[in-house]
Structures are given as C-alpha cells and as structure tokens.
Design a protein around this motif. Structure first.
Motif, PDB file in Angstrom:
ATOM      1  N   ASN A 171       0.771  -1.164  -0.054  1.00 62.04           N
ATOM      2  CA  ASN A 171       0.089   0.047   0.194  1.00 62.04           C
ATOM      3  C   ASN A 171       0.769   1.089   0.150  1.00 62.04           C
ATOM      4  N   GLU A 172       1.932   1.035  -0.688  1.00 57.66           N
ATOM      5  CA  GLU A 172       2.749   2.310  -0.743  1.00 57.66           C
ATOM      6  C   GLU A 172       2.141   3.780  -1.142  1.00 57.66           C
ATOM      7  N   ILE A 173       1.496   3.736  -2.209  1.00 60.34           N
ATOM      8  CA  ILE A 173       0.859   4.991  -2.594  1.00 60.34           C
ATOM      9  C   ILE A 173      -0.360   5.276  -1.716  1.00 60.34           C
ATOM     10  N   ILE A 174      -1.264   4.368  -1.143  1.00 66.15           N
ATOM     11  CA  ILE A 174      -2.210   4.746  -0.120  1.00 66.15           C
ATOM     12  C   ILE A 174      -1.689   5.254   1.109  1.00 66.15           C
ATOM     13  N   ASN A 175      -0.488   4.655   1.613  1.00 65.53           N
ATOM     14  CA  ASN A 175       0.005   5.203   2.999  1.00 65.53           C
ATOM     15  C   ASN A 175       0.614   6.554   2.832  1.00 65.53           C
ATOM     16  N   ALA A 176       1.032   7.032   1.394  1.00 63.78           N
ATOM     17  CA  ALA A 176       1.650   8.168   1.063  1.00 63.78           C
ATOM     18  C   ALA A 176       0.598   9.334   0.597  1.00 63.78           C
ATOM     19  N   SER A 177      -0.560   8.809   0.702  1.00 65.78           N
ATOM     20  CA  SER A 177      -1.299   9.745   0.130  1.00 65.78           C
ATOM     21  C   SER A 177      -1.820  11.145   1.157  1.00 65.78           C
ATOM     22  N   ALA A 178      -2.225  12.148   0.747  1.00 62.69           N
ATOM     23  CA  ALA A 178      -2.295  13.273   1.516  1.00 62.69           C
ATOM     24  C   ALA A 178      -3.828  13.465   2.171  1.00 62.69           C
ATOM     25  N   GLY A 179      -3.837  13.973   3.318  1.00 61.06           N
ATOM     26  CA  GLY A 179      -5.113  14.397   3.734  1.00 61.06           C
ATOM     27  C   GLY A 179      -6.041  13.298   4.265  1.00 61.06           C
ATOM     28  N   ALA A 180      -7.278  13.227   4.046  1.00 62.10           N
ATOM     29  CA  ALA A 180      -8.045  12.267   4.338  1.00 62.10           C
ATOM     30  C   ALA A 180      -7.943  10.824   3.890  1.00 62.10           C
ATOM     31  N   GLU A 181      -7.367  11.071   2.521  1.00 60.70           N
ATOM     32  CA  GLU A 181      -7.135   9.835   1.791  1.00 60.70           C
ATOM     33  C   GLU A 181      -5.932   8.952   2.218  1.00 60.70           C
ATOM     34  N   LYS A 182      -5.196   9.237   3.107  1.00 58.38           N
ATOM     35  CA  LYS A 182      -4.249   8.516   3.578  1.00 58.38           C
ATOM     36  C   LYS A 182      -4.667   7.423   4.272  1.00 58.38           C
ATOM     37  N   GLY A 183      -3.999   6.297   4.206  1.00 58.85           N
ATOM     38  CA  GLY A 183      -4.243   4.984   4.871  1.00 58.85           C
ATOM     39  C   GLY A 183      -5.447   4.261   4.066  1.00 58.85           C
ATOM     40  N   LEU A 184      -5.775   3.055   4.646  1.00 60.68           N
ATOM     41  CA  LEU A 184      -6.833   2.121   3.970  1.00 60.68           C
ATOM     42  C   LEU A 184      -8.214   2.733   4.376  1.00 60.68           C
ATOM     43  N   ARG A 185      -8.795   2.754   3.079  1.00 65.47           N
ATOM     44  CA  ARG A 185     -10.230   3.095   3.501  1.00 65.47           C
ATOM     45  C   ARG A 185     -11.308   2.369   2.966  1.00 65.47           C
ATOM     46  N   ALA A 186     -12.646   2.604   2.936  1.00 65.23           N
ATOM     47  CA  ALA A 186     -13.506   1.657   2.295  1.00 65.23           C
ATOM     48  C   ALA A 186     -13.363   1.516   0.762  1.00 65.23           C
ATOM     49  N   GLY A 187     -13.397   0.476   0.257  1.00 67.61           N
ATOM     50  CA  GLY A 187     -13.274   0.011  -1.130  1.00 67.61           C
ATOM     51  C   GLY A 187     -11.878  -0.340  -1.627  1.00 67.61           C
ATOM     52  N   ASP A 188     -11.045  -0.178  -0.651  1.00 65.70           N
ATOM     53  CA  ASP A 188      -9.534  -0.676  -0.896  1.00 65.70           C
ATOM     54  C   ASP A 188      -9.588  -2.067  -0.904  1.00 65.70           C
ATOM     55  N   LEU A 189      -8.343  -2.865  -1.444  1.00 69.57           N
ATOM     56  CA  LEU A 189      -8.338  -4.120  -1.340  1.00 69.57           C
ATOM     57  C   LEU A 189      -7.847  -4.626  -0.140  1.00 69.57           C
ATOM     58  N   LYS A 190      -8.629  -5.999   0.022  1.00 67.19           N
ATOM     59  CA  LYS A 190      -8.150  -6.571   1.556  1.00 67.19           C
ATOM     60  C   LYS A 190      -7.230  -7.828   1.194  1.00 67.19           C
ATOM     61  N   PHE A 191      -6.037  -7.827   1.400  1.00 70.61           N
ATOM     62  CA  PHE A 191      -5.146  -8.864   1.093  1.00 70.61           C
ATOM     63  C   PHE A 191      -5.133  -9.881   2.212  1.00 70.61           C
ATOM     64  N   ARG A 192      -5.158 -11.043   1.784  1.00 71.14           N
ATOM     65  CA  ARG A 192      -5.441 -12.501   2.703  1.00 71.14           C
ATOM     66  C   ARG A 192      -4.106 -12.777   3.381  1.00 71.14           C
ATOM     67  N   ASP A 193      -3.975 -12.871   4.794  1.00 72.83           N
ATOM     68  CA  ASP A 193      -2.927 -13.230   5.472  1.00 72.83           C
ATOM     69  C   ASP A 193      -2.536 -14.534   5.381  1.00 72.83           C
ATOM     70  N   LEU A 194      -2.026 -15.318   4.434  1.00 73.34           N
ATOM     71  CA  LEU A 194      -1.766 -16.944   4.151  1.00 73.34           C
ATOM     72  C   LEU A 194      -0.857 -17.502   5.310  1.00 73.34           C
ATOM     73  N   ASP A 195       0.113 -16.758   5.795  1.00 64.61           N
ATOM     74  CA  ASP A 195       0.888 -17.313   6.763  1.00 64.61           C
ATOM     75  C   ASP A 195       0.545 -16.978   8.174  1.00 64.61           C
ATOM     76  N   ASP A 196      -0.475 -16.351   8.352  1.00 63.66           N
ATOM     77  CA  ASP A 196      -1.148 -16.175   9.750  1.00 63.66           C
ATOM     78  C   ASP A 196      -0.101 -15.325  10.834  1.00 63.66           C
ATOM     79  N   ASN A 197       0.834 -14.223  10.258  1.00 65.16           N
ATOM     80  CA  ASN A 197       1.882 -13.570  11.016  1.00 65.16           C
ATOM     81  C   ASN A 197       1.127 -12.271  11.012  1.00 65.16           C
TER      82      ASN A 197
END
Length: 614
Positions: A394-420
């Motif tokens: 999520n490089e671009i997402i974490n670097a976004s400015a203002g309210a768009e910074k960080g994960l929001r509704a509609g972003d992809l949910k990656f599955r944690d296959l190795d459970d860490n």
C-alpha cells in the motif's frame, strides 16, 4: 528489402544428383527524425517557445544495413534392390551475417522545413555499430525402407558457430527415426476394406540452438564515451567503462526430442487421424546463471545453466467425403486439431529455491505467484480495524495526503496466508513465499482448431476457428488499456462504462477498488501492481480466424468471353473473438504478447475479390 536465390542440379549418374544453392538477403533501413521549436500559450496574451525534448531544433538520421549469405551444397543417391530401397544424402551449409549502423545528428538548423545535416550550426553527433556472425555445418541422412512397410532414417548435423569460444564452438546432433506400416502386413487383410492405413512411428533426435542476442556473448566488452564531467587541458576526454564479466564456457543449447506417433486411415482414407506424444529436453539452456551478491557489482553472465523438460501431445482428426446432391457432386471436409504441453525446469543451481534466481528445480514454466484477495473493505471502520499490516503493498495509499491517507472503504483486503498479521514476501523463496502462492500460469494450454470446407455447384465455403482453452495473464504496470486512471489519473482512453466498475458508496460491489491514481503505475508494492488473484485474467479465447465464400461461374458462360475460369469471393479475417478477459477493448493475443498492451491488436479484415483465368 531484397532476397534472391540461385542454384543448380547436376545428375552424373542415374539416382545420383548434386545440388548447390546460394541465397542473399539484404535489408536496408533508413530513418530520419526531425524535431523543431514550437510556440504555445498557457496564459492569455502571452506566447512562449518550447525548445527542449521533443521540441528541440534537431535532425537525426541513421542508415542500417543487414546482409545474410547462405551457401548449400549437398549430394543425394538412391537405389533399389528388389523391394529394398536406399537413399543417402550428405552436404554442407554455410551462413554469414553482417550488420552495420551509421548515425548522425545536428542541432540548430537554419530552416524549419528543409532537412539536411549541412543546415545544422549546433552540436554535431555521430555514432555507429556493427556485428557479424557465421555458421558452418555438415549434415547427412540415410533412409531405408522395405516394400514401404519397414522404414528407418538416420540423420546427423555437425555445426559450428562463431558465437561461442573456439574450444566450445562445435556441436554434434544425431537423430534416428523408425516406422512400421502395420496395415501392409498380411494379417491386416481381413480388415483392409475398413482400415487403409496404420503406421507406427518412433524417433529420438537432437538439434542445436545458438540464437543469442549478442553476437559474441563470451567476450567482455568496453564502452567508450565522451565524458561530460571531466576535462583535461580544457578539453572533454573519452572514458571507457568495462562491461559485465562474461562466461568463457558458453556452448550450444541441445534440444533432444523423443516422439511416438500413430497415423490411421479408415474407409478409403475418408477418415484419417494422427497422434503424436513427445518429450522434449532442452539441455544447457543459455540463460542467466546463479544470482550474485550485490557486492559483485555486475549482472550474472549468461551460462549453459539450466535444463528444461516439456511433455506434450498433438492430435488431429479429418473427415472428407463426396456425394451427389441434386445431381451435382457435393464434397466437404472437417478437420479438428488439439494439442497441449507442460514444461518444467529439471536442473538449475538454486539450492535455496530463491525467486531472485529466476528458476529453481521443479519449477513449472510460466507459473504466476501472487496474493489472494478477500474482496474490498466495506467501510472505513473495517479498514482501520483490519488486524493485518498491509504496508508493503500500500505504498501509494500510505503516502496519500489528507483524508485519503491510509486504508479506506473500497480498498483491497489482502489475505494473510501465513497467519503472522503482516502481508509480506517472506524470505522470497519457494519454501517461504510469505503471503503468496501459485495463482495461475502464463503458458497457453489446450490449443485447438476446427476447419469446415464445402464445395457444390460452383459454390465454395470454408470456415476456420482457432483458440486456446486457458492462459493466465496479469496486466502489467502502466497497462492503460486495462487499468485506466488507476495507472495514470489523467488517462483519457476509457470504456464508456468504466465508471460503473469503480467502487463508490453507491457501487460497493464493483470490480475495481476505490479510485486512487498511480496504484497501477510501477513497482510491486502498490495494491494493483502487487500480482493478485482478483485481477488475474483468463485470456483463453476462440477466434473466427477465417471465413471464405466464393462462387465460380459455369464454364459454358465464361468461355464465350474467352475466360477459362471466373470466381467471385469474399474473405474475412479475425471476424469474431470470444474470450474470458474482462475487457471488450483488449485482444487476448495482444495481451499474451505484450503485458503493457503497447502494440496494435489483430486487425479485422474484409476482402472482396475476383479471380480470372484466361
């Protein structure tokens, strides 16, 4: 482009011939590129001049010539004794290739419309380049058959290539093939009215490959260039940089093929079938060697470092017949073809099975490793409280400015296959790939084709379908035809319904995620360039490759006009394509050829014509 061939045949004795040919190909390509200053305005009443990049005042010209010489000389002799038939062939082949480039450029031309290097008053540039390679080969063949029933053939090639060092320049490539016409045996007599042909074939043979982009890959190169940073006595100086080290033990790739085949014919050969099953081993593949540490300071040289095994089969079925329809002969034929293959790496020096080393033993050729996606976040709260750290994708997402910074509704949910609770590539090895696994394969599977042809009363008709059952493809970064504004937000090539596929609060079940620019532009740590199963495409397809309809006028009509034959026809190429790719604007064969889609798709062609024979 110019090609010519000249040859001759001498027959000193019956059954003995000597053949010699010479071929010459020449390809001369000239290019001229002119750029000029332009004026523009980005504010009312204010004019500016663009003078850099594509708008510099400059003329560039180059001339490239490729020449390919081929010499062949061989002799054949055949003889029969009773029902024993013999034929031998021996000869030599020589090929020579030459390429030369001349480039010149000058800036500050005295005219915006006249183009000649003599008109330039600015900096002059000149460069060139050339390469040569040669092949010399000796070959032989011996064939034997007894009454057309028992068949045998032995071949050999002994080839030398200038692309390899002297001590590894030559390769010997033999082959043997056997055949048995079972249908010619006496015990087949009771079923001869039904079975016309049963032929069993078996062969094992080898061929060499020396096709490398570099004409002399075993020689370390020097690259002289005019320094822009250093002066000596007030003048710029030339400096020379040393190229990456090369392997001094390069030699031929050897492709060994084992084949078992069966030919069948029934009902007066109206029904014929062919089946081939093969194993192809590519030994000493010319590819990058083992990965080297960053402290080495150069890329790994190409070496004969890998072995590849391909297992496959090819099947074909044909039915042709003719009968009377309205007192006129109606003939037709149907042909079906099907083939498939799978390739695996059987040898490569990568004991850690690291992805950084490109191959590993047991790797299936074309495998695609990627992440699994659990859909889109339904709300901002779900995204904030997701216990898995997705920072690495999520490089671009974490670097976004203002309210768009960080994960929001509609972003992809990656599955944690190795459970860490961290999305990562682990140790980047097969045994510890992090949260990735094999999600597809880029190699085409299940090739098929179908042809139907008809002829009746002067009407001829043929139709040909061709396709692939499955092939996985992940759109490359910056593939604007697929990603659109997710790659570049100013993209203007958009399908009319693209807005219906983008996430919004009113469209939570969309295909594409929350609109964010540059998430599909470059790198592997952005949510769309991180290969995943949600956007993996099946580009298997079925294409109507050709459709031809024609009508030949009756001869009694055309003979009055001194015309022997007159046929009117229509031919269509690539008329329809059905594919699993999630786009109406991307050709599946284009996607398979170029991941970023920067080439022309197959064109749909309609052609009407008349064939006249006098």
């Amino acid at each position: 482009q110019y090609t010519t061939t000249i040859g001759g045949v001498i027959t000193p004795l019956k059954g003995w011939s000597i053949v010699g040919t010479f071929s010459y190909k020449r390809y001369h390509r000239e290019k001229s590129f002119r750029s000029a200053n332009i004026t523009y305005s980005d504010a009312y009443g204010e004019m500016k001049t663009a003078t850099t990049g594509f708008f510099s005042d400059k003329l560039r010209e180059n001339s490239a010539v490729e020449e390919h010489y081929t010499y062949d000389l061989y002799t054949t002799y055949e003889h029969s004794v009773n029902r024993h038939n013999f034929k031998v062939l021996a000869g030599m082949n020589h090929e020579a290739y030459r390429y030369k480039l001349i480039y010149g450029a000058k800036s500050s031309l005295q005219s915006d419309y006249l183009n000649d290097l003599n008109l330039g008053t600015g900096v002059a540039e000149a460069s060139g380049g050339q390469s040569r390679w040669a092949l010399l080969g000796f070959f032989g063949r011996g064939t034997y058959d007894y009454a057309g029933k028992y068949l045998a053939e032995v071949n050999f090639r002994w080839d030398g290539s200038s692309r390899f060092p002297k001590h590894d320049r030559w390769g010997f490539f033999p082959s043997v093939a056997l055949g048995w016409r079972i249908s010619e045996e006496n015990f087949m007599e009771p079923v001869r009215k039904v079975i016309d042909n049963v032929k069993l074939r078996a062969s094992i043979g080898s061929l060499g490959n020396q096709a490398i982009a570099d004409s002399y890959p075993y020689i370390q190169s020097l690259s002289p260039s005019l320094s822009t940073s250093y002066l000596m006595n007030g003048n710029k100086i030339y400096i020379t940089s040393l190229g990456a080290p090369q392997s001094g033990d390069l030699t031929w790739e050897t492709i060994i093929t084992k084949n078992l085949g069966l030919d069948l014919g029934f009902f007066g050969n109206r029904l014929t079938a062919t089946a081939d099953f093969y194993i192809r081993d590519t030994k000493d593949m010319l590819t990058a060697g083992i990965a080297l540490p960053a402290t080495y300071g150069a890329d790994s040289p190409k070496m004969n470092s890998a072995d590849l095994r391909t297992k496959g089969y090819e099947l074909s079925l044909n039915w042709r017949d003719e009968f009377q329809l309205l007192r006129r002969p109606f003939s037709y034929s149907v042909t079906l073809t099907f083939n498939d293959y799978v390739s695996n790496i059987t040898k490569f020096d990568n004991p850690d099975r690291s992805f950084a080393k490109k191959y590993y033993e047991g790797m299936r050729w074309g495998e695609i490793w990627g992440y699994r996606i659990d859909g889109l976040f339904a709300s901002d709260e779900e995204a904030r409280n997701y216990p898995v750290d997705q920072t690495t994708v999520n490089e671009i997402i974490n670097a976004s400015a203002g309210a768009e910074k960080g994960l929001r509704a509609g972003d992809l949910k990656f599955r944690d296959l190795d459970d860490n609770n961290v999305i990562s590539i682990g140790k980047n090895t097969v045994d510890d790939p992090g949260d990735r696994e094999i999600i597809g394969n880029s190699q085409p599977r299940y090739h098929y084709g179908a042809t139907l042809a008809l002829q009746w009363a002067g009407i001829d008709f043929s139709i040909f379908f061709q396709g692939i059952g499955r092939q996985d493809w992940y759109p490359a970064a910056n593939a604007l035809a697929f990603w659109g504004p997710y790659a570049r937000p100013y993209a203007t090539y958009l399908p009319k319904n693209f807005h219906t596929q983008i996430w919004s609060e009113e469209n939570p079940n969309s295909y594409f995620p929350r609109p964010r620019g540059y998430t599909a532009l470059q790198g592997t740590n952005r949510e769309l360039t991180a290969v995943n199963d949600r956007y993996l495409q099946n580009i298997g397809y079925c294409r109507l490759k050709n459709l031809t309809v024609g009508y030949t006028l009756p001869r009694q009509w055309t003979r009055k006009a001194l015309i022997e034959s007159l046929r009117i026809y229509f031919t269509g190429e690539n008329l329809f394509t059905w594919s699993g790719i999630r786009s109406d604007y991307i050709d599946p064969e284009m996607a398979a050829t170029n991941g970023n889609l920067r080439l022309y798709p197959w064109q749909r062609t309609y052609m009407f014509g008349v064939d006249v024979t006098f």
